[in-house]
Design an enzyme around this catalytic site. Structure first.
Site, PDB file in Angstrom:
ATOM      1  N   LYS A 166       0.840  -1.187   0.000  1.00  0.00           N
ATOM      2  CA  LYS A 166       0.000   0.000   0.000  1.00  0.00           C
ATOM      3  C   LYS A 166       0.882   1.246   0.000  1.00  0.00           C
ATOM      4  CE  LYS A 166      -4.325   1.475   2.176  1.00  0.00           C
ATOM      5  NZ  LYS A 166      -5.277   1.227   3.276  1.00  0.00           N
ATOM      6  N   GLU A 173     -18.744  -6.642  11.232  1.00  0.00           N
ATOM      7  CA  GLU A 173     -19.683  -5.931  12.090  1.00  0.00           C
ATOM      8  C   GLU A 173     -20.704  -6.862  12.729  1.00  0.00           C
ATOM      9  OE1 GLU A 173     -18.007  -3.027   9.168  1.00  0.00           O
ATOM     10  OE2 GLU A 173     -18.888  -5.023   9.021  1.00  0.00           O
ATOM     11  N   ARG A 176     -24.667  -3.050   8.666  1.00  0.00           N
ATOM     12  CA  ARG A 176     -24.258  -4.408   8.297  1.00  0.00           C
ATOM     13  C   ARG A 176     -24.480  -5.404   9.439  1.00  0.00           C
ATOM     14  NH1 ARG A 176     -20.159  -4.232   4.014  1.00  0.00           N
ATOM     15  NH2 ARG A 176     -18.934  -5.832   5.076  1.00  0.00           N
TER      16      ARG A 176
END
Length: 638
Positions: A286, A372, A400
């Site tokens: 990244k 979640e 979610r």
């Protein structure tokens, strides 16, 4: 502006397919420079895109997009993809009003076959496209292959495994690219991260394993059976790839995601030969290729505008502390007094402020990764075990876990504390990240207490209220960004459940605010006062239970009552209307209006501009008051 002579000739992915491999490497270098230059002027998600530059070029060069559906999970990493797919000239409008979305968006381009912004959906969508192809679906262009690109953080979510399991069972040709950059927004947590690390450690064994597997198809028939047994023996001698193969995928990797030669060879091979699901494990970095991003703790995940040379961001100094930090500090203070206070988040410790909590109370903060549903039920278990869990999630992500909120928390009346960040309209991330619905979907649950902070001082008191509340679940919501600049208390004091507060006393019309629109209400009152109208203003604090005494008193003493909230239809205003109807107040001629978010998804813009679209800023509040009082009031005030 970077020098990009070869990229300048690429108007669509089709132009990549006539280039040599050496030219594709040059395109990737130029694309990285162009991505950095674009995001420096607009801000946005930089690090994820820099990590997939080579992968993006290789995928578009090998596959026939848009006939082949390329689906980016979450799509933080889609900026290089947008540059290559005909949107380069609009990149300086990224995440701005009327400009390009910061995520993939179906209405924006045929190269965005599936919109995203929440994680772990790509494999399910790719399988849907695959089966639509198998069943003869015929959109324009006709369906080809489906390729899902999912990160190692996103693949930790249960939904990803549900999709892998289903795809492995159906055994149709499709491709999953596991983009393993060792972090999503924050460093990864959990067993899946450890598993992928072990695969990486066993890379020499994996190279041998896949050399055997690749050679298998070239062997004469009688020899292949013995070779398969040898391959299986080798497979079970190492952890690498076994999980994915047991789920029904042909596993390839790990390969270097920044080595264009490796990428092109592997992608061309599977594109030519695959007849079953294939998972390609790609290792990337990244922020790759830009020092300030590589050196940042979040690898340049989300940047404000910045200087390309230094990487220094152009962040305005806040006038007041941010709500997220206020919440975190208040929770730290409460945890210092109460050892039962624990905090849980789902892969968002920085975004929710729980990284600060973890520094103060490391043994009482749990990052459950992008999960979640699990996080909510985990909190339910903690509460049932006598702890005081704070489940800190963005409003959009709490959606979610809604089934778990209902079934595992509300029905059992467990005292889980929900700290709901990013409530209301959030700006550049647009509709996918707006906290529009939590009041409506929580306040309809029996036994749930729902609060909204009008300012940062109220937020401190609501944290204290949640700590003290053990009679069922409780939630408090607060927006993104800085507070109102009010005087802060030394410590939070619990608020009496279901009690609002009067802000100013007036006549004829009362405005009942729920949340941080109270600041706009007060601005509106200044304008109204100049026009000879003096509204009464109250801060409801609670959507459930309502302050019946205060609300019925406002209805009795005024000819009009207006509610305002940063939420959708069916929330606070609807509960107030139900109370007034049940008490027969409308029979006596009360004029009632409810200012809520309109029944549309509001596109990205500044929060102020979004609230203009929603007609919930001070000028629109003034108009609403004058309108409800009638044309005589308009004429009088004029």
């Amino acid at each position: 502006m970077p020098d990009t002579p070869l990229l300048d000739k690429v108007q669509s992915p089709a132009d990549l397919r006539g280039l040599t491999d050496a030219q594709l490497r040059q395109v990737a270098d130029e694309l990285r420079a162009e991505t950095i230059a674009s995001v420096s002027q607009t801000g946005g998600h930089l690090g994820a895109g820099l990590g997939v530059v080579e992968l993006t070029v290789a995928l578009h060069a090998v596959f026939d997009t848009p006939r082949d559906r390329l689906i980016w999970d979450v799509s933080h990493q889609c900026y290089p993809h947008k540059i290559l797919t005909g949107r380069r000239d609009r990149m300086r409008s990224l995440r701005q009003e009327g400009g390009l979305s910061g995520f993939t968006k179906r209405s924006e381009s045929p190269y965005d076959p599936f919109g995203a912004a929440h994680s772990s959906t790509s494999i399910s969508a790719a399988l849907g496209f695959t089966m639509a192809r198998e069943l003869g679906g015929a959109p324009d262009p006709a369906l080809g292959d489906a390729i899902a690109v999912i990160g190692d953080g996103a693949i930790s979510a249960g939904m990803a495994y549900e999709a892998l399991n289903n795809a492995g069972h159906l055994r149709k040709r499709m491709f999953v690219i596991l983009n393993d950059n060792e972090m999503s927004i924050a460093p990864p947590t959990g067993a899946m991260s450890s598993y992928l690390s072990r695969i990486y450690t066993d890379k020499p064994v994996q190279d041998l394993k896949h050399a055997v597997k690749g050679a298998l198809s070239y062997m004469p028939g009688p020899i292949q059976e013995g070779a398969r047994r040898a391959k299986d023996l080798l497979k079970h001698a190492t952890v690498g790839g076994t999980l994915f193969e047991e789920l029904g995928f042909n596993y390839i990797g790990p390969i270097d995601g920044h080595d264009m030669d490796q990428l092109l060879w592997v992608l061309r091979t599977v594109q030519a030969r695959a007849d079953e699901p294939v998972l390609i494990h790609v290792l990337t970095k990244k922020g790759k290729g830009y020092g300030p991003a590589e050196d940042a703790a979040d690898r340049g995940h989300a940047r404000a505008k910045f200087d390309v040379v230094t990487g220094k961001q152009q962040k305005a100094k806040p006038n007041a502390p941010g709500y997220t930090k206020v919440f975190a500090q208040a929770l730290i203070d409460e945890a210092g007094r109460d050892p039962n206070v624990v905090a849980v988040t789902a892969a968002m410790p920085d975004g929710t402020g729980l990284d600060l909590f973890a520094n103060a109370h490391p043994d009482r903060m749990f990052d459950v990764a992008i999960a979640e549903q699990h996080g909510v039920t985990f909190c339910a278990g903690l509460a049932a075990g006598g702890m005081k869990p704070f489940c800190a999630l963005y409003s959009t992500f709490l959606q979610r876990g809604y089934d778990q909120v209902v079934h595992d928390v509300a029905i059992q009346r467990l005292p889980v504390r929900f700290a709901i960040d990013r409530a209301g309209l959030v700006g550049a991330d647009g509709a996918t990240h707006a906290g529009s619905f939590d009041v409506a979907y929580l306040a309809n649950l029996p036994g749930f207490t729902v609060m909204a902070a009008a300012d940062e001082a109220e937020l401190v008191h609501m944290v204290a209220t949640a700590v003290a509340h053990d009679d069922g679940p409780i939630a408090f919501r607060y927006p993104r960004g800085e507070g109102e600049g009010v005087e802060m208390p030394e410590r939070g004091v619990p608020i009496e459940i279901g009690k609002g507060r009067m802000i100013r006393q007036g006549s004829r019309v009362a405005i009942l605010s729920f949340g941080t629109r109270l600041g706009e209400v007060q601005k509106a009152c200044e304008t109204l006062s100049a026009k000879g109208v003096t509204p009464t203003v109250a801060d409801a604090r609670f959507a459930k239970p309502l302050d019946r005494e205060m609300i019925l008193g406002l209805a009795r003493d005024h000819e009009a009552l207006i509610t305002i909230e940063e939420g959708a239809i069916g929330g606070f205003g609807s509960h107030v209307a139900q109370l007034l109807a049940d008490e027969g107040v409308f029979d006596h001629g009360l004029k009632f209006r409810s200012m809520v978010l309109p029944d549309i998804f509001i596109d990205q813009a500044s929060p102020a501009a979004m609230y203009n679209v929603a007609a919930m800023n001070a000028p629109q509040i003034v108009d609403k008051v004058l309108s409800v009082l009638g044309e005589d009031s308009r004429a009088q005030s004029a």
